[in-house]
Design a protein around this motif. Structure first.
Motif, PDB file in Angstrom:
ATOM      1  N   GLU A  56       4.148  -3.001   8.774  1.00  0.00           N
ATOM      2  CA  GLU A  56       5.270  -2.264   8.190  1.00  0.00           C
ATOM      3  C   GLU A  56       6.553  -3.079   8.302  1.00  0.00           C
ATOM      4  O   GLU A  56       6.804  -3.742   9.312  1.00  0.00           O
ATOM      5  CB  GLU A  56       5.436  -0.924   8.920  1.00  0.00           C
ATOM      6  CG  GLU A  56       6.453  -0.011   8.265  1.00  0.00           C
ATOM      7  CD  GLU A  56       6.476   1.354   8.922  1.00  0.00           C
ATOM      8  OE1 GLU A  56       7.492   1.710   9.524  1.00  0.00           O
ATOM      9  OE2 GLU A  56       5.440   2.048   8.837  1.00  0.00           O
ATOM     10  N   VAL A  62       0.819  -1.210   0.000  1.00  0.00           N
ATOM     11  CA  VAL A  62       0.000   0.000   0.000  1.00  0.00           C
ATOM     12  C   VAL A  62       0.855   1.263   0.000  1.00  0.00           C
ATOM     13  O   VAL A  62       0.390   2.334  -0.377  1.00  0.00           O
ATOM     14  CB  VAL A  62      -0.961   0.035   1.203  1.00  0.00           C
ATOM     15  CG1 VAL A  62      -1.991  -1.054   1.102  1.00  0.00           C
ATOM     16  CG2 VAL A  62      -0.207  -0.068   2.520  1.00  0.00           C
ATOM     17  N   ARG A  97       4.925  -0.845   3.545  1.00  0.00           N
ATOM     18  CA  ARG A  97       3.713  -1.153   4.306  1.00  0.00           C
ATOM     19  C   ARG A  97       2.871  -2.124   3.495  1.00  0.00           C
ATOM     20  O   ARG A  97       2.546  -1.858   2.341  1.00  0.00           O
ATOM     21  CB  ARG A  97       2.940   0.121   4.622  1.00  0.00           C
ATOM     22  CG  ARG A  97       1.783  -0.091   5.585  1.00  0.00           C
ATOM     23  CD  ARG A  97       1.277   1.230   6.097  1.00  0.00           C
ATOM     24  NE  ARG A  97       2.246   1.846   6.990  1.00  0.00           N
ATOM     25  CZ  ARG A  97       1.992   2.165   8.256  1.00  0.00           C
ATOM     26  NH1 ARG A  97       0.801   1.927   8.750  1.00  0.00           N
ATOM     27  NH2 ARG A  97       2.903   2.718   9.006  1.00  0.00           N
ATOM     28  N   LEU A  98       2.526  -3.249   4.112  1.00  0.00           N
ATOM     29  CA  LEU A  98       1.819  -4.327   3.430  1.00  0.00           C
ATOM     30  C   LEU A  98       0.423  -4.508   4.022  1.00  0.00           C
ATOM     31  O   LEU A  98       0.262  -4.622   5.242  1.00  0.00           O
ATOM     32  CB  LEU A  98       2.601  -5.633   3.569  1.00  0.00           C
ATOM     33  CG  LEU A  98       1.996  -6.876   2.913  1.00  0.00           C
ATOM     34  CD1 LEU A  98       2.120  -6.779   1.394  1.00  0.00           C
ATOM     35  CD2 LEU A  98       2.683  -8.133   3.421  1.00  0.00           C
ATOM     36  N   ALA A  99      -0.598  -4.509   3.144  1.00  0.00           N
ATOM     37  CA  ALA A  99      -1.955  -4.862   3.561  1.00  0.00           C
ATOM     38  C   ALA A  99      -2.094  -6.362   3.348  1.00  0.00           C
ATOM     39  O   ALA A  99      -2.149  -6.833   2.213  1.00  0.00           O
ATOM     40  CB  ALA A  99      -2.986  -4.094   2.742  1.00  0.00           C
ATOM     41  N   GLU A 100      -2.123  -7.117   4.424  1.00  0.00           N
ATOM     42  CA  GLU A 100      -2.131  -8.563   4.322  1.00  0.00           C
ATOM     43  C   GLU A 100      -3.443  -9.065   3.729  1.00  0.00           C
ATOM     44  O   GLU A 100      -4.471  -8.397   3.789  1.00  0.00           O
ATOM     45  CB  GLU A 100      -1.884  -9.191   5.687  1.00  0.00           C
ATOM     46  CG  GLU A 100      -0.484  -8.888   6.222  1.00  0.00           C
ATOM     47  CD  GLU A 100      -0.186  -9.637   7.506  1.00  0.00           C
ATOM     48  OE1 GLU A 100      -1.135 -10.184   8.110  1.00  0.00           O
ATOM     49  OE2 GLU A 100       0.989  -9.675   7.900  1.00  0.00           O
ATOM     50  N   SER A 133      -1.900   7.691  -2.415  1.00  0.00           N
ATOM     51  CA  SER A 133      -1.231   7.842  -1.122  1.00  0.00           C
ATOM     52  C   SER A 133      -0.305   9.044  -1.186  1.00  0.00           C
ATOM     53  O   SER A 133       0.143   9.447  -2.264  1.00  0.00           O
ATOM     54  CB  SER A 133      -0.443   6.579  -0.745  1.00  0.00           C
ATOM     55  OG  SER A 133       0.647   6.387  -1.614  1.00  0.00           O
ATOM     56  N   THR A 170      -2.503  -4.187   8.434  1.00  0.00           N
ATOM     57  CA  THR A 170      -1.449  -3.478   7.723  1.00  0.00           C
ATOM     58  C   THR A 170      -0.181  -3.543   8.569  1.00  0.00           C
ATOM     59  O   THR A 170      -0.194  -3.134   9.729  1.00  0.00           O
ATOM     60  CB  THR A 170      -1.837  -2.009   7.477  1.00  0.00           C
ATOM     61  OG1 THR A 170      -3.053  -1.974   6.734  1.00  0.00           O
ATOM     62  CG2 THR A 170      -0.767  -1.295   6.669  1.00  0.00           C
ATOM     63  N   GLN A 194      -8.456  -7.275   7.666  1.00  0.00           N
ATOM     64  CA  GLN A 194      -7.217  -6.886   7.000  1.00  0.00           C
ATOM     65  C   GLN A 194      -6.281  -6.191   7.985  1.00  0.00           C
ATOM     66  O   GLN A 194      -6.667  -5.296   8.722  1.00  0.00           O
ATOM     67  CB  GLN A 194      -7.507  -5.952   5.832  1.00  0.00           C
ATOM     68  CG  GLN A 194      -6.265  -5.653   4.986  1.00  0.00           C
ATOM     69  CD  GLN A 194      -6.609  -4.757   3.814  1.00  0.00           C
ATOM     70  OE1 GLN A 194      -7.455  -3.894   3.935  1.00  0.00           O
ATOM     71  NE2 GLN A 194      -5.945  -4.948   2.691  1.00  0.00           N
ATOM     72  N   ARG A 196      -6.795 -10.124   2.927  1.00  0.00           N
ATOM     73  CA  ARG A 196      -7.997  -9.964   3.752  1.00  0.00           C
ATOM     74  C   ARG A 196      -8.865 -11.206   3.780  1.00  0.00           C
ATOM     75  O   ARG A 196      -9.801 -11.292   4.567  1.00  0.00           O
ATOM     76  CB  ARG A 196      -8.803  -8.767   3.257  1.00  0.00           C
ATOM     77  CG  ARG A 196      -9.436  -8.938   1.891  1.00  0.00           C
ATOM     78  CD  ARG A 196     -10.195  -7.692   1.501  1.00  0.00           C
ATOM     79  NE  ARG A 196      -9.311  -6.547   1.353  1.00  0.00           N
ATOM     80  CZ  ARG A 196      -9.733  -5.299   1.227  1.00  0.00           C
ATOM     81  NH1 ARG A 196     -11.015  -5.043   1.235  1.00  0.00           N
ATOM     82  NH2 ARG A 196      -8.872  -4.307   1.079  1.00  0.00           N
TER      83      ARG A 196
END
Length: 225
Positions: A67, A43, A53-56, A200, A65, A63, A58
């Motif tokens: 880092e 993300v 930063r990773l949005a795992e 972003s 997030t 979900q 879902r």
């Protein structure tokens, strides 16, 4: 003769049983101690700060997030076939990845990132100074950083206040979106129907200084008598 055949068959059976490894044993791959795995969508990332930063995924529940720290020499980046030599510079926001990490001090260090193939960068990036902004219309104009031989380029962006991720350096924490003229920002955006849509934004109090390495060489002079 029959007893001899029965004896040989018994020996052969014992040998085969000893040589055959159960499929479940072959399939079981012990986890590497200290290594954690995750997958999801990038993300936000900043190569200068060395952060991702990773949005795992879902589908596994709410979900999350997370880092991670990324570095050029400690983070291996590869494709699914493990055939391409990539680097953290090839990572893009919006990319689906598989990530392995380990604890490094107080942080999670990404040691290996496997990327899904992308025909072109999904997200593009621009950085510079906010010239003007209209929060009600969801637009702003960015004076992109100019090279020493060219003038700053004005670029127009639109955004959805409910969708855009706003962060602040050096805390890297999400903040309330506030766009003010004069702010130094880095923007991740997509192009849709010729329009730049910001997804972003990282706001800086000052641009991070480039990392430099100084090498000192000492020479010795010998004088002959």
């Amino acid at each position: 003769m029959l007893e001899r055949k029965l004896f040989m068959a018994g020996v052969l059976g014992i040998w085969l049983c000893g040589a055959v490894v159960p499929v479940s044993v072959l399939a079981a791959t012990p986890a590497v101690p200290g290594v954690q795995k995750a997958d999801g969508e990038i993300v936000w990332l900043d190569l200068q700060l060395g952060r991702l930063r990773l949005a795992e995924d879902r589908t596994r529940g709410p979900q999350a997030t997370v880092e991670y720290r990324i570095t050029e020499h400690e983070t291996q980046v590869t494709d699914r076939a493990d055939k391409q030599f990539l680097s953290i510079a090839d990572l893009r926001a919006g990319q689906e990845i598989y990530l392995e990490s380990r604890v490094s001090g107080a942080e999670q260090l990404a040691t290996k990132i496997t990327v899904e193939p992308m025909s072109a960068p999904l997200f593009q990036q621009a950085e510079g100074t906010i010239k003007s902004a209209n929060a009600n219309q969801g637009t702003f104009v960015l004076l992109e950083n100019a090279s020493p031989t060219s003038m700053a380029l004005e670029s127009s962006f639109s955004f959805d206040a409910e969708d855009i991720v706003a962060m602040e350096s050096p805390s890297l924490q999400p903040v309330r979106l506030e766009i003010r003229p004069g702010d130094l920002v880095k923007v991740d955006y997509v192009v849709n129907s010729g329009q730049r849509i910001a997804r972003s934004m990282m706001r800086y109090s000052a641009w991070p200084a480039p990392t430099t390495t100084t090498t000192t060489t000492t020479s010795t002079t010998t004088t002959s008598q």
